[in-house]
Design a protein around this motif. Sequence first.
Motif, PDB file in Angstrom:
ATOM      1  N   ASP A 130     118.111  36.879  28.434  1.00  0.00           N
ATOM      2  CA  ASP A 130     118.881  35.797  29.026  1.00  0.00           C
ATOM      3  C   ASP A 130     119.855  36.353  30.055  1.00  0.00           C
ATOM      4  OD1 ASP A 130     117.620  33.913  27.419  1.00  0.00           O
ATOM      5  OD2 ASP A 130     119.064  34.209  25.783  1.00  0.00           O
ATOM      6  N   ILE A 131     120.373  35.458  30.871  1.00  0.00           N
ATOM      7  CA  ILE A 131     121.357  35.879  31.866  1.00  0.00           C
ATOM      8  C   ILE A 131     122.577  36.443  31.140  1.00  0.00           C
ATOM      9  CG2 ILE A 131     122.902  35.072  33.698  1.00  0.00           C
ATOM     10  CD1 ILE A 131     120.765  33.027  34.401  1.00  0.00           C
ATOM     11  N   PRO A 132     123.025  37.646  31.530  1.00  0.00           N
ATOM     12  CA  PRO A 132     124.147  38.274  30.817  1.00  0.00           C
ATOM     13  C   PRO A 132     125.375  37.379  30.767  1.00  0.00           C
ATOM     14  CG  PRO A 132     123.154  39.801  32.390  1.00  0.00           C
ATOM     15  CD  PRO A 132     122.542  38.461  32.643  1.00  0.00           C
ATOM     16  N   SER A 133     126.123  37.507  29.670  1.00  0.00           N
ATOM     17  CA  SER A 133     127.311  36.676  29.476  1.00  0.00           C
ATOM     18  C   SER A 133     128.388  36.989  30.508  1.00  0.00           C
ATOM     19  CB  SER A 133     127.877  36.885  28.061  1.00  0.00           C
ATOM     20  OG  SER A 133     128.162  38.254  27.850  1.00  0.00           O
ATOM     21  N   TRP A 134     128.392  38.238  31.021  1.00  0.00           N
ATOM     22  CA  TRP A 134     129.414  38.592  31.992  1.00  0.00           C
ATOM     23  C   TRP A 134     129.128  38.047  33.387  1.00  0.00           C
ATOM     24  CZ3 TRP A 134     126.523  41.162  35.435  1.00  0.00           C
ATOM     25  CH2 TRP A 134     125.467  41.943  34.985  1.00  0.00           C
ATOM     26  N   TYR A 194     116.737  54.359  44.070  1.00  0.00           N
ATOM     27  CA  TYR A 194     117.067  53.690  42.807  1.00  0.00           C
ATOM     28  C   TYR A 194     117.818  52.392  43.073  1.00  0.00           C
ATOM     29  CZ  TYR A 194     118.563  53.106  37.959  1.00  0.00           C
ATOM     30  OH  TYR A 194     118.765  52.604  36.699  1.00  0.00           O
ATOM     31  N   PHE A 195     118.706  52.410  44.058  1.00  0.00           N
ATOM     32  CA  PHE A 195     119.435  51.190  44.442  1.00  0.00           C
ATOM     33  C   PHE A 195     118.458  50.114  44.910  1.00  0.00           C
ATOM     34  CE2 PHE A 195     121.481  48.481  47.570  1.00  0.00           C
ATOM     35  CZ  PHE A 195     122.669  48.147  46.945  1.00  0.00           C
ATOM     36  N   GLU A 196     117.481  50.510  45.714  1.00  0.00           N
ATOM     37  CA  GLU A 196     116.482  49.545  46.204  1.00  0.00           C
ATOM     38  C   GLU A 196     115.693  48.954  45.044  1.00  0.00           C
ATOM     39  OE1 GLU A 196     112.909  49.367  49.545  1.00  0.00           O
ATOM     40  OE2 GLU A 196     113.433  51.273  48.616  1.00  0.00           O
ATOM     41  N   PHE A 197     115.271  49.806  44.114  1.00  0.00           N
ATOM     42  CA  PHE A 197     114.529  49.343  42.942  1.00  0.00           C
ATOM     43  C   PHE A 197     115.357  48.328  42.158  1.00  0.00           C
ATOM     44  CE2 PHE A 197     113.668  49.529  38.436  1.00  0.00           C
ATOM     45  CZ  PHE A 197     112.296  49.451  38.359  1.00  0.00           C
ATOM     46  N   THR A 198     116.611  48.672  41.858  1.00  0.00           N
ATOM     47  CA  THR A 198     117.466  47.803  41.054  1.00  0.00           C
ATOM     48  C   THR A 198     117.744  46.497  41.772  1.00  0.00           C
ATOM     49  OG1 THR A 198     118.511  49.791  40.144  1.00  0.00           O
ATOM     50  CG2 THR A 198     119.628  47.705  39.764  1.00  0.00           C
ATOM     51  N   PHE A 199     118.003  46.564  43.062  1.00  0.00           N
ATOM     52  CA  PHE A 199     118.290  45.368  43.857  1.00  0.00           C
ATOM     53  C   PHE A 199     117.117  44.385  43.806  1.00  0.00           C
ATOM     54  CE2 PHE A 199     117.956  43.026  47.828  1.00  0.00           C
ATOM     55  CZ  PHE A 199     119.223  42.486  47.976  1.00  0.00           C
ATOM     56  N   LEU A 200     115.910  44.892  44.019  1.00  0.00           N
ATOM     57  CA  LEU A 200     114.742  44.014  44.037  1.00  0.00           C
ATOM     58  C   LEU A 200     114.426  43.469  42.646  1.00  0.00           C
ATOM     59  CD1 LEU A 200     112.488  46.044  46.487  1.00  0.00           C
ATOM     60  CD2 LEU A 200     113.740  43.940  46.964  1.00  0.00           C
ATOM     61  N   LEU A 201     114.604  44.292  41.625  1.00  0.00           N
ATOM     62  CA  LEU A 201     114.368  43.836  40.257  1.00  0.00           C
ATOM     63  C   LEU A 201     115.347  42.715  39.891  1.00  0.00           C
ATOM     64  CD1 LEU A 201     112.850  44.206  37.560  1.00  0.00           C
ATOM     65  CD2 LEU A 201     114.615  45.857  36.914  1.00  0.00           C
ATOM     66  N   MET A 202     116.626  42.899  40.208  1.00  0.00           N
ATOM     67  CA  MET A 202     117.627  41.871  39.918  1.00  0.00           C
ATOM     68  C   MET A 202     117.355  40.605  40.717  1.00  0.00           C
ATOM     69  SD  MET A 202     119.693  43.256  37.666  1.00  0.00           S
ATOM     70  CE  MET A 202     121.161  42.240  37.726  1.00  0.00           C
ATOM     71  N   SER A 203     116.916  40.758  41.958  1.00  0.00           N
ATOM     72  CA  SER A 203     116.625  39.602  42.802  1.00  0.00           C
ATOM     73  C   SER A 203     115.506  38.753  42.208  1.00  0.00           C
ATOM     74  CB  SER A 203     116.241  40.085  44.209  1.00  0.00           C
ATOM     75  OG  SER A 203     115.889  39.001  45.023  1.00  0.00           O
ATOM     76  N   VAL A 204     114.395  39.404  41.814  1.00  0.00           N
ATOM     77  CA  VAL A 204     113.266  38.672  41.228  1.00  0.00           C
ATOM     78  C   VAL A 204     113.660  38.074  39.878  1.00  0.00           C
ATOM     79  CG1 VAL A 204     110.904  38.892  40.379  1.00  0.00           C
ATOM     80  CG2 VAL A 204     111.588  40.080  42.456  1.00  0.00           C
ATOM     81  N   TYR A 205     114.491  38.781  39.128  1.00  0.00           N
ATOM     82  CA  TYR A 205     114.934  38.292  37.817  1.00  0.00           C
ATOM     83  C   TYR A 205     115.666  36.962  37.956  1.00  0.00           C
ATOM     84  CZ  TYR A 205     117.970  37.901  33.706  1.00  0.00           C
ATOM     85  OH  TYR A 205     118.653  37.433  32.604  1.00  0.00           O
ATOM     86  N   PHE A 206     116.608  36.869  38.877  1.00  0.00           N
ATOM     87  CA  PHE A 206     117.372  35.628  39.034  1.00  0.00           C
ATOM     88  C   PHE A 206     116.533  34.518  39.664  1.00  0.00           C
ATOM     89  CE2 PHE A 206     121.015  38.406  38.338  1.00  0.00           C
ATOM     90  CZ  PHE A 206     121.830  37.595  37.565  1.00  0.00           C
ATOM     91  N   ILE A 207     115.568  34.880  40.491  1.00  0.00           N
ATOM     92  CA  ILE A 207     114.655  33.870  41.023  1.00  0.00           C
ATOM     93  C   ILE A 207     113.813  33.287  39.891  1.00  0.00           C
ATOM     94  CG2 ILE A 207     112.628  33.520  42.485  1.00  0.00           C
ATOM     95  CD1 ILE A 207     113.851  35.572  44.420  1.00  0.00           C
ATOM     96  N   LYS A 208     113.331  34.173  39.001  1.00  0.00           N
ATOM     97  CA  LYS A 208     112.529  33.711  37.869  1.00  0.00           C
ATOM     98  C   LYS A 208     113.358  32.846  36.936  1.00  0.00           C
ATOM     99  CE  LYS A 208     108.685  33.674  35.573  1.00  0.00           C
ATOM    100  NZ  LYS A 208     107.466  33.060  36.132  1.00  0.00           N
ATOM    101  N   LYS A 209     114.637  33.165  36.776  1.00  0.00           N
ATOM    102  CA  LYS A 209     115.530  32.373  35.928  1.00  0.00           C
ATOM    103  C   LYS A 209     116.008  31.096  36.615  1.00  0.00           C
ATOM    104  CE  LYS A 209     115.966  34.652  32.056  1.00  0.00           C
ATOM    105  NZ  LYS A 209     115.630  34.026  30.739  1.00  0.00           N
TER     106      LYS A 209
END
Length: 383
Positions: free
Chosen positions: A299-303, A87-102
């Motif tokens: 959008d990118i979270p406010s925090w 689950y950590f691997e899944f979340t890490f890769l999803l967050m990585s691609v998300y910020f690259i796309k943004k």
Amino acid sequence: MVYLKRSLGNAWDFLKGTQAYFRDVVLMHGFILFICLPLLGSMTRLILQRGSIDYLSTDNIPTLISQHPGVFFSLIAVLLLILLLVYFEFTFLLMSVYFIKKQEPISLKQLLQLTIRQIKKVRPMIFLFFLAYFFLILPISGLSFNSDLLSKIKIPAFIMDFIFTNRWIIVSSFLLVYVFLGYIGIRLIFALPEMILRDRPFREAIRESWRLTKARFFAISGQFLVISGTILLISTISYLAILSGQIFVEEYFSDYSLISAVFAMTLLQGVLLFNIVMSTVGIFYVIVDFMDDEGFLPDIPSWFSSQEVPKKHTALKNTAFTLFAVFFGVGVCIYNMNYLTSASETKPLTISHRGVSLGNSAQNTIAALEKTSKDYHPDYVEM
């Protein structure tokens, strides 16, 4: 035609961002492959050794539960750690691609902090859904990302024997189940991203994913096919080019065939690494890219606080990663050289099958033995 052009454009954008994906995915896979898996394997062996248990199978699980409850619950704890790591691997890769796309720069330290923050918000229902999705739907439907943890799961031999014996019924049933689970897998493809990226409740995320994919099922399937096909095509062309180059060297420059073989083997391993990275991140790119194209990528979270990374630090990290890659490549070349030369230094035994070579006489006859022994001098003759 418009859809095909858009799919090819998305595949090109995905491949163009290879450099952005590569470092994080390689580091994560290296961490899992060389640290986490050996550590968890050692823990499992230690637990079994402490309980004086030689092996695990379906036969001794009831005995394990009744007579060794401490060992049983310890093994369950190790299994939960493995699942949490997936689950950590899944979340890490999803967050990585998300910020690259943004197009939002994020350091590896921030990415790990955000991943851990998301892990802390995991609720039992989300985790159970994750287990069902990745162990029942994605691996069978063929949409699973490449995980070194999930790849350790093997089908028992007796099941394979049963499948082979009843192959026509099994294959037909499997195809139907494959199609059904593939459909379910795509219809629920946005559920986990909705929970992770948008903090949606479990039921709401399921309903939202089902609604979003209702009219987009074939479009999403097409994205997977185009990107997977592109990666496969690039890998196949690369393999053929490398092997053709090696054949050319062996044909016309045989004195350099060993050196060429070492470089060819290293390049093949490099192509394999590229294939693993792209296959791993491909599913996340399709999810994030489709969410972005359809306007429901959050959008990118406010925090989240963007931190400007000094160019000096970025250059230093890139230099360090490049040096590490160079030293790693040199190490792989040395290993390949030792592997190829040690294999060539071992003279193979020659065994004549039933005393015959090239049909020089009848099998298992004295005439065949005499002719084969005189002409070819085998080490052994098999009767």
